[in-house]
Design an enzyme around this catalytic site. Sequence first.
Site, PDB file in Angstrom:
ATOM      1  N   ASP A  59       0.731  -1.289  -0.192  1.00 19.56           N
ATOM      2  CA  ASP A  59       0.129  -0.010   0.038  1.00 19.56           C
ATOM      3  C   ASP A  59       0.955   1.263  -0.105  1.00 19.56           C
ATOM      4  OD1 ASP A  59      -2.401   1.408   0.014  1.00 19.56           O
ATOM      5  OD2 ASP A  59      -2.406   1.576   2.274  1.00 19.56           O
ATOM      6  N   SER A  65      -6.962   5.392   0.302  1.00 22.57           N
ATOM      7  CA  SER A  65      -7.331   4.050  -0.421  1.00 22.57           C
ATOM      8  C   SER A  65      -8.706   3.845   0.041  1.00 22.57           C
ATOM      9  CB  SER A  65      -6.203   3.002  -0.268  1.00 22.57           C
ATOM     10  OG  SER A  65      -5.723   2.986   1.024  1.00 22.57           O
ATOM     11  N   GLN A 105      -5.957  -1.736  -6.334  1.00 21.72           N
ATOM     12  CA  GLN A 105      -6.345  -0.868  -5.282  1.00 21.72           C
ATOM     13  C   GLN A 105      -7.171   0.478  -6.093  1.00 21.72           C
ATOM     14  OE1 GLN A 105      -4.286   2.553  -2.869  1.00 21.72           O
ATOM     15  NE2 GLN A 105      -4.296   0.448  -1.557  1.00 21.72           N
TER      16      GLN A 105
HETATM   17  C1  LIG Z   1     -13.643   9.208   3.491  1.00 20.47           C
HETATM   18  C2  LIG Z   1     -14.211   7.944   3.138  1.00 20.47           C
HETATM   19  C3  LIG Z   1     -13.520   7.437   1.878  1.00 20.47           C
HETATM   20  C4  LIG Z   1     -15.493   8.083   2.639  1.00 20.47           C
HETATM   21  O1  LIG Z   1     -16.133   9.373   2.155  1.00 20.47           O
HETATM   22  P1  LIG Z   1     -17.556   9.977   2.437  1.00 20.47           P
HETATM   23  O2  LIG Z   1     -18.597   9.030   2.359  1.00 20.47           O
HETATM   24  O3  LIG Z   1     -17.371  10.985   1.509  1.00 20.47           O
HETATM   25  O4  LIG Z   1     -17.201  10.358   3.958  1.00 20.47           O
HETATM   26  P2  LIG Z   1     -17.540  11.499   4.655  1.00 20.47           P
HETATM   27  O5  LIG Z   1     -17.060  11.448   6.193  1.00 20.47           O
HETATM   28  O6  LIG Z   1     -19.034  12.135   4.366  1.00 20.47           O
HETATM   29  O7  LIG Z   1     -16.560  12.806   4.400  1.00 20.47           O
HETATM   30  C5  LIG Z   1     -15.141  12.474   4.561  1.00 20.47           C
HETATM   31  C6  LIG Z   1     -14.424  14.034   4.164  1.00 20.47           C
HETATM   32  O8  LIG Z   1     -14.715  14.067   2.753  1.00 20.47           O
HETATM   33  C7  LIG Z   1     -15.445  15.403   2.645  1.00 20.47           C
HETATM   34  N1  LIG Z   1     -16.190  14.969   1.351  1.00 20.47           N
HETATM   35  C8  LIG Z   1     -17.144  14.109   1.150  1.00 20.47           C
HETATM   36  N2  LIG Z   1     -17.855  14.233   0.082  1.00 20.47           N
HETATM   37  C9  LIG Z   1     -16.956  15.144  -0.701  1.00 20.47           C
HETATM   38  C10 LIG Z   1     -17.321  15.827  -1.858  1.00 20.47           C
HETATM   39  N3  LIG Z   1     -18.108  15.307  -2.881  1.00 20.47           N
HETATM   40  N4  LIG Z   1     -16.387  16.771  -2.305  1.00 20.47           N
HETATM   41  C11 LIG Z   1     -15.552  17.271  -1.500  1.00 20.47           C
HETATM   42  N5  LIG Z   1     -15.028  16.807  -0.193  1.00 20.47           N
HETATM   43  C12 LIG Z   1     -16.253  15.870   0.206  1.00 20.47           C
HETATM   44  C13 LIG Z   1     -15.997  15.478   3.691  1.00 20.47           C
HETATM   45  O9  LIG Z   1     -16.617  17.018   3.931  1.00 20.47           O
HETATM   46  C14 LIG Z   1     -15.190  15.142   4.790  1.00 20.47           C
HETATM   47  O10 LIG Z   1     -14.191  16.376   4.961  1.00 20.47           O
HETATM   48  P3  LIG Z   1     -13.914  16.657   6.605  1.00 20.47           P
HETATM   49  O11 LIG Z   1     -14.770  16.895   7.069  1.00 20.47           O
HETATM   50  O12 LIG Z   1     -12.777  17.643   6.403  1.00 20.47           O
HETATM   51  O13 LIG Z   1     -13.411  15.318   6.974  1.00 20.47           O
HETATM   52  C15 LIG Z   1     -14.064   6.963   4.276  1.00 20.47           C
HETATM   53  O14 LIG Z   1     -14.571   5.721   3.376  1.00 20.47           O
HETATM   54  C16 LIG Z   1     -12.577   6.783   4.826  1.00 20.47           C
HETATM   55  O15 LIG Z   1     -12.260   7.718   5.424  1.00 20.47           O
HETATM   56  N6  LIG Z   1     -12.269   5.586   4.517  1.00 20.47           N
HETATM   57  C17 LIG Z   1     -10.791   5.413   5.232  1.00 20.47           C
HETATM   58  C18 LIG Z   1      -9.909   5.416   3.728  1.00 20.47           C
HETATM   59  C19 LIG Z   1      -8.452   5.182   4.558  1.00 20.47           C
HETATM   60  O16 LIG Z   1      -8.256   5.863   5.555  1.00 20.47           O
HETATM   61  N7  LIG Z   1      -7.560   4.350   3.830  1.00 20.47           N
HETATM   62  C20 LIG Z   1      -6.294   3.953   4.272  1.00 20.47           C
HETATM   63  C21 LIG Z   1      -5.498   5.068   4.284  1.00 20.47           C
HETATM   64  S1  LIG Z   1      -4.946   6.016   2.957  1.00 20.47           S
HETATM   65  C22 LIG Z   1      -3.615   5.230   2.888  1.00 20.47           C
HETATM   66  O17 LIG Z   1      -2.841   4.811   3.607  1.00 20.47           O
HETATM   67  C23 LIG Z   1      -2.676   5.546   1.372  1.00 20.47           C
HETATM   68  C24 LIG Z   1      -1.057   5.481   1.474  1.00 20.47           C
HETATM   69  C25 LIG Z   1      -0.586   7.026   1.964  1.00 20.47           C
HETATM   70  C26 LIG Z   1       0.862   6.500   2.288  1.00 20.47           C
HETATM   71  C27 LIG Z   1       1.839   6.792   1.055  1.00 20.47           C
HETATM   72  O18 LIG Z   1       1.817   5.874  -0.060  1.00 20.47           O
HETATM   73  O19 LIG Z   1       2.679   7.688   1.106  1.00 20.47           O
END
Ligand SMILES: CC(C)(COP(=O)(O)OP(=O)(O)OC[C@H]1O[C@@H](n2cnc3c(N)ncnc32)[C@H](O)[C@@H]1OP(=O)(O)O)[C@@H](O)C(=O)NCCC(=O)NCCSC(=O)CCCCC(=O)O
Length: 336
Positions: free
Chosen positions: A249, A270, A320
Amino acid sequence: MAEKQTATTSDCDCSGSNETLKSADGEISDSPKPPAQDLKSVLVTSVLSLEKLDVDLYRGTHHWVPHTQRLFGGQIVGQALVAAADTVGDSLHAHSLHCYFVRAGDPKVPVLYQVDHTRDGRSFAVRSVKAIQHGQPILTCQVSFHMVQPSPLQHQFIMPMVPPPEDLLTVEELVHLYLSKPDLTEKAKQGLNKILAAEVPLEIKPVHPPHIYRLTAAEPKKLFWVRAGGLIGEGNMKLHRCVAAYVSDFAFLDTAMLSYPNYRAKFIASLDHAMWFHNTFRSDEWMLYECESPWAGGSRGLVQGRLWRRDGVLAASCSQEGVLRVTPVTPEPSKL
Ligand SMILES: CC(C)(COP(=O)(O)OP(=O)(O)OC[C@H]1O[C@@H](n2cnc3c(N)ncnc32)[C@H](O)[C@@H]1OP(=O)(O)O)[C@@H](O)C(=O)NCCC(=O)NCCSC(=O)CCCCC(=O)O
């Protein structure tokens, strides 16, 4: 509740495992040279060393947390796989996993892993793992295990031809090189120093190191050598798959951003992650991670990856999808 034990990883005596390093055609390969690093990897001593709280219930803690302050997806998948693997016998090996990241992981509290025994068959077993924080799932994951079975059907793609890791610089060496350049903007210096400060428990050598200021759109493809920082050893071959889940990841989803230098991600995470394990490997030895993004659209991007052993054997494949919310980058006047 709660006899406390450490589950499955560094201290597990799996010397009974008959899994050896075999090539795709089933031949036992020349064992690649042992890794230079001789200190136990923190992935073994901490990240993937879960505490067993009760039957089918485990607790994991965190090591490196990305700057987003949400838990690293690879850590959660790796820990979920450790928990699942602890509930099956030594003759069964994970061959695939499918996960959804349903909530952001909170770095302030540990993660609980609850394992459900979905099915135990003659050749396959399936486990379903729920990762829980604050009483709610952050990840759901299904893992399928298979016993080693011979087959006359064997093929794989050919590993891309790339320079060996010995001829390439680590990310840290590259950062030091960039930091030594004159005319570096303050913002760039800060970004580079953040990379040096991050305690990512992996060693990475990009095959085509990016230009410090990425100006031109590239194909959404990248290649890098990667291995666990520190020694894992041959004792527990199951653990190498858990480490590979962690590795897989890392720097994966941003492959989908390579064609868009004029945009930066304001939200990237992701959504799901799938892996298939094809052959045995050691994750503390250099593996080539070949990543590409066949599609992006609708604020999402798809990435696919292949982890190659350096002897050309395909070790694992990954897929992914992630959410990519971007904003245009304002060009800076002073560039290198
Ligand atoms: C956030 C997930 C993906 C679900 O999203 P959603 O259903 O939209 O959740 P909400 O809680 O309603 O909103 C979260 C956040 O997003 C904003 N939002 C929502 N919709 C929109 C839109 N259409 N346009 C703009 N912004 C929108 C909303 O306002 C909220 O903002 P906030 O209030 O500022 O927080 C949810 O399923 C989730 O978080 N899942 C987990 C994802 C995750 O954690 N994945 C693993 C980590 S990622 C990773 O490890 C990648 C590697 C990084 C390291 C590297 O490679 O360097």
